[in-house]
Design an enzyme around this catalytic site. Sequence first.
Site, PDB file in Angstrom:
ATOM      1  N   SER A   1       0.682  -1.033  -0.384  1.00 33.98           N
ATOM      2  CA  SER A   1       0.025  -0.096  -0.036  1.00 33.98           C
ATOM      3  C   SER A   1       0.859   0.787  -0.131  1.00 33.98           C
ATOM      4  O   SER A   1       0.072   2.313  -0.030  1.00 33.98           O
ATOM      5  CB  SER A   1      -1.196   0.144   1.445  1.00 33.98           C
ATOM      6  OG  SER A   1      -1.872  -1.118   1.438  1.00 33.98           O
TER       7      SER A   1
ATOM      8  N   HIS B   1       1.477  -5.165   9.574  1.00 31.95           N
ATOM      9  CA  HIS B   1       0.321  -5.445   8.912  1.00 31.95           C
ATOM     10  C   HIS B   1      -1.040  -6.183   9.420  1.00 31.95           C
ATOM     11  O   HIS B   1      -1.841  -6.268   9.087  1.00 31.95           O
ATOM     12  CB  HIS B   1       0.999  -6.469   8.011  1.00 31.95           C
ATOM     13  CG  HIS B   1       2.016  -6.187   6.583  1.00 31.95           C
ATOM     14  ND1 HIS B   1       1.733  -4.538   5.803  1.00 31.95           N
ATOM     15  CD2 HIS B   1       2.644  -6.115   6.693  1.00 31.95           C
ATOM     16  CE1 HIS B   1       2.765  -3.923   5.201  1.00 31.95           C
ATOM     17  NE2 HIS B   1       3.487  -4.953   5.225  1.00 31.95           N
TER      18      HIS B   1
ATOM     19  N   TRP C   1       6.862   4.098   1.946  1.00 28.82           N
ATOM     20  CA  TRP C   1       6.856   5.477   1.926  1.00 28.82           C
ATOM     21  C   TRP C   1       6.790   6.567   3.167  1.00 28.82           C
ATOM     22  O   TRP C   1       6.818   7.193   3.669  1.00 28.82           O
ATOM     23  CB  TRP C   1       5.828   6.448   0.235  1.00 28.82           C
ATOM     24  CG  TRP C   1       6.014   7.989   0.056  1.00 28.82           C
ATOM     25  CD1 TRP C   1       6.545   8.047   0.713  1.00 28.82           C
ATOM     26  CD2 TRP C   1       4.223   8.322  -0.426  1.00 28.82           C
ATOM     27  NE1 TRP C   1       6.448  10.034  -0.071  1.00 28.82           N
ATOM     28  CE2 TRP C   1       4.552   9.157  -0.272  1.00 28.82           C
ATOM     29  CE3 TRP C   1       3.624   7.669  -0.922  1.00 28.82           C
ATOM     30  CZ2 TRP C   1       4.099  10.326  -1.324  1.00 28.82           C
ATOM     31  CZ3 TRP C   1       2.646   8.238  -1.255  1.00 28.82           C
ATOM     32  CH2 TRP C   1       3.103   9.636  -2.133  1.00 28.82           C
TER      33      TRP C   1
END
Length: 307
Positions: free
Chosen positions: A53, A116, A57
């Site tokens: 996803s 996650h 970043w």
Amino acid sequence: MSTLPKELGWTSDHMYQYQGFWYTSMNLEGVMWAQQHFKATHLDVFLASTPKSGTTWLKALMFAIMNRTRFDFSTHPLLTSNPHELVTLLEFYFHWNIPYPNPNTPLPKTQLFQTHIPFTSLPESIVDSQCRILYLCRNPKDVFVSMYCFKENLTDINLAPLSIEEAIEQFCKGVSLFGPFWDHVLGYWKVSLEWPERVLFLKYEDLKRDSLFHVKRLAEFLGCPFSLEEEKEGIVHEIIKLCSFENLSNLKVNKTGVLQARDFIIEKKKFFQKGEVGDWKNHLTTEMGDCLNRIMDQKLDGSGLTF
Ligand code: A3P
């Protein structure tokens, strides 16, 4: 594990269903370890997401925002370490065979972790400790394609390759890493509505479209808003530039070398594929795209969440 429901794996021979979600054996061991042993404090911050996803970043952005007074941009740790080496992945914590977090980076007061793990399976202390959670999600068609391309680098060479048709069928059944995708996003979506001060829900596409606005919002949520002086000095822009796909993907530290946790080895460059919105159109047929749209519409119906 032998008693859990099993399905054909994407990246290993099997995936196992535990508390309603699908895991490789290694991920599952990590989740169980975290549930039993991890103790969060109210000072901790968690970045939660489904794989692919844009976690890399956000790890970079959150690290840079939270540590902006400790490092200057010419010698920043993100220039010499991959974001995954700077922010601990909770469910791999006990798998890493390198000292972790990176011993060259002094620990800040607020610890930043990434996970996650679905909301309903988080270690109890995370929910009870009142710590903050940033949830990142992305259009499921791009997530699927990113995961499918990424899995080529992980798959055991002894396994029969999974065709894109088989993979999409699995994804639509909910069988994907930390899937069902829709249950993962809905879990965090619902708590973000219930506890907006604790859980911020962010979309990859929104961050791409208006990085300036969302990075400032993120800093506020993290309890360290940018001052007017910092804004005038261009600190927000510096952070966005430092963490951009163009910058990170071209750094030597991210172009070479591997990350290793036990026998899981991945080249760092594989975390930087294209970084584009809508790349699914280059990989999926219209029928495949429609199939994913239909299932998402059905699963998200009435939630107020759309992609
Ligand atoms: P693509 O495969 O679509 O290129 P994760 O970090 O959760 O594994 O997600 C990986 C996805 O995020 C990949 O998408 C990768 O290229 C993209 N990505 C990595 N770094 C990024 C950055 N700095 N900015 C935008 N996207 C980035």
